[in-house]
Design an enzyme around this catalytic site. Structure first.
Site, PDB file in Angstrom:
ATOM      1  NE  ARG A   1      32.545  28.296  30.848  1.00  0.00           N
ATOM      2  CZ  ARG A   1      32.910  29.209  31.758  1.00  0.00           C
ATOM      3  NH1 ARG A   1      32.550  30.462  31.619  1.00  0.00           N
ATOM      4  NH2 ARG A   1      33.687  28.866  32.776  1.00  0.00           N
TER       5      ARG A   1
ATOM      6  NE  ARG B   1      36.808  32.804  37.321  1.00  0.00           N
ATOM      7  CZ  ARG B   1      35.747  33.286  36.664  1.00  0.00           C
ATOM      8  NH1 ARG B   1      35.058  34.291  37.149  1.00  0.00           N
ATOM      9  NH2 ARG B   1      35.374  32.753  35.519  1.00  0.00           N
TER      10      ARG B   1
ATOM     11  CG  ASP C   1      35.085  39.851  28.062  1.00  0.00           C
ATOM     12  OD1 ASP C   1      34.153  39.996  28.873  1.00  0.00           O
ATOM     13  OD2 ASP C   1      36.216  39.402  28.401  1.00  0.00           O
TER      14      ASP C   1
ATOM     15  CD  GLN D   1      33.093  32.107  28.229  1.00  0.00           C
ATOM     16  OE1 GLN D   1      32.900  32.121  29.443  1.00  0.00           O
ATOM     17  NE2 GLN D   1      32.101  32.018  27.359  1.00  0.00           N
TER      18      GLN D   1
ATOM     19  CG  HIS E   1      37.696  32.196  30.757  1.00  0.00           C
ATOM     20  ND1 HIS E   1      37.560  31.070  31.542  1.00  0.00           N
ATOM     21  CD2 HIS E   1      36.548  32.922  30.959  1.00  0.00           C
ATOM     22  CE1 HIS E   1      36.406  31.124  32.191  1.00  0.00           C
ATOM     23  NE2 HIS E   1      35.780  32.223  31.854  1.00  0.00           N
TER      24      HIS E   1
ATOM     25  CB  CYS F   1      32.551  35.383  27.921  1.00  0.00           C
ATOM     26  SG  CYS F   1      33.225  36.953  28.493  1.00  0.00           S
TER      27      CYS F   1
HETATM   28  N1   CP Z   1      31.963  33.781  31.672  1.00  0.00           N
HETATM   29  C1   CP Z   1      32.347  33.539  32.928  1.00  0.00           C
HETATM   30  O1   CP Z   1      33.381  32.924  33.198  1.00  0.00           O
HETATM   31  O2   CP Z   1      31.487  33.998  33.880  1.00  0.00           O
HETATM   32  P1   CP Z   1      31.771  34.088  35.434  1.00  0.00           P
HETATM   33  O3   CP Z   1      32.850  35.108  35.636  1.00  0.00           O
HETATM   34  O4   CP Z   1      30.454  34.494  36.035  1.00  0.00           O
HETATM   35  O5   CP Z   1      32.222  32.739  35.920  1.00  0.00           O
HETATM   36  N1  NVA Z   2      37.597  39.311  30.678  1.00  0.00           N
HETATM   37  C1  NVA Z   2      36.682  39.079  31.765  1.00  0.00           C
HETATM   38  C2  NVA Z   2      36.026  37.747  31.598  1.00  0.00           C
HETATM   39  C3  NVA Z   2      35.025  37.372  32.652  1.00  0.00           C
HETATM   40  C4  NVA Z   2      34.433  36.029  32.442  1.00  0.00           C
HETATM   41  C5  NVA Z   2      37.426  39.151  33.076  1.00  0.00           C
HETATM   42  O1  NVA Z   2      38.528  38.606  33.168  1.00  0.00           O
HETATM   43  O2  NVA Z   2      36.921  39.770  34.014  1.00  0.00           O
END
Ligand code: CP
Ligand code: NVA
Length: 304
Positions: A291, A101, A223, A131, A128, A263
């Site tokens: 997920r 990540r 989101d 997701q 992502h 999400c």
């Molecule tokens: N939706 C998602 O990826 O959540 P987190 O940021 O908590 O992993």
């Molecule tokens: N768009 C958000 C998604 C989190 C799961 C971010 O990148 O923070």
């Protein structure tokens, strides 16, 4: 040849369908797969916070008989303490897969280039994929079909939007995206998704009005307005996105019984109101649960 999961763009429709079929099997008979990844190890490199991604990958590996190792932002300190290339080569000598990540999408691409083991994108600024896959799986599970379903995405054209655009357009799901001007999804992603839509028959439309995009939608998805790493823009964005809130009035424009997706994490009272996210049509926690199941399928396919 090892296979990575960097973007849904790179998956064939058959590969996505295979992931969904294996997910069904995993949900039906958890015990059957309890040793599927026995002796396998997964590294989780996280440069941003996480609840769902971190916990579901960890629990998923455990449920498949494997082990996960979480590496917090200041541990590996990717690209600062050590070059991405060296991290990739070192970890490949220890583990069977890596989840990353990160901020710049090019970090995932570079890690995958130099790693001898599969690399999974656990969220980058561009996409992502885990997701997007879990979301489309959830839609299929709830509605019993994908082709012809209309998904309205309302809010910021971000990483999650991009993965939804790819996955929906590949699978024949109509997708309408409403964003403020200058917050549209990435042009290259839109262009590619249009090509996929032309093949699948999905309709794809971009709007600057939440109401227009939500008309007759089967699902409304939103989101956060401010993604991780954009915190300095939060105040400005709050103003710009004001008319893109998913509230009761907006939902009333969609089809009767329209499903609500997010999400998560949600900023309640900003992009979505409490009454909508807590309503009977909200499937946000089903998405979160899926997920886990979808990622277990991905892990089996990539690591086995
Ligand atoms: N939706 C998602 O990826 O959540 P987190 O940021 O908590 O992993
Ligand atoms: N768009 C958000 C998604 C989190 C799961 C971010 O990148 O923070």
């Amino acid at each position: 040849m090892k296979k990575d999961l960097i973007s849904i763009k790179d998956l064939s429709v058959k590969e996505i369908e295979d992931i969904f079929t294996l997910t069904d099997a995993l949900k039906k008979d958890k015990l059957k797969y309890s040793q599927a990844l026995k002796g396998k190890t997964l590294a989780l490199i996280f440069q941003k916070p996480s609840n769902r991604t971190r916990v579901s990958f960890s629990v998923g590996m455990f449920q498949l008989g494997g082990l996960s190792i979480y590496l917090a932002p200041d541990e590996i300190n990717l690209g600062v303490r050590e070059a991405i290339k060296d991290v990739a080569k070192t970890l490949s000598r220890y583990v069977d897969g890596i989840v990353l990540r990160t901020f710049e999408h090019t970090n995932v691409v570079e890690l995958a280039k130099y790693a001898d083991v599969p690399v999974i994108n656990g969220l980058s600024d561009l996409s992502h994929p885990c997701q997007g896959l879990a979301d489309l799986y959830t839609i299929q599970e709830k509605l019993g079909r994908l082709k012809g379903v209309t998904l309205a995405y309302v809010g910021d054209g971000n990483n999650v939007t991009h993965s939804l655009l790819y996955c929906a357009s590949k699978l024949g799901v109509n997708i309408s995206v409403a964003t403020p001007k200058k917050y549209e999804p990435n042009k290259d992603v839109v262009k590619k998704a249009k090509e996929f839509a032309a093949i699948s028959g999905a309709k794809m439309n971009l709007y600057y009005s939440a109401a227009e995009a939500s008309k007759n939608a089967d699902i409304i998805y939103t989101d956060v307005w401010t993604s991780m790493g954009q915190e300095k823009e939060a105040m400005v964005r709050k103003k710009i996105f004001e008319s893109f809130q998913v509230n009761k009035k907006l939902v009333s424009l969609a089809k009767n019984g329209c499903l609500i997706m997010h999400c998560l994490p949600a900023h309640r009272g900003e992009e979505i109101t409490d009454e909508v996210v807590d309503s009977g049509n909200s499937i946000v926690f089903d998405q979160a649960e899926n997920r886990l199941h979808v990622q277990k399928a991905i892990l089996i396919q990539l690591l086995k």
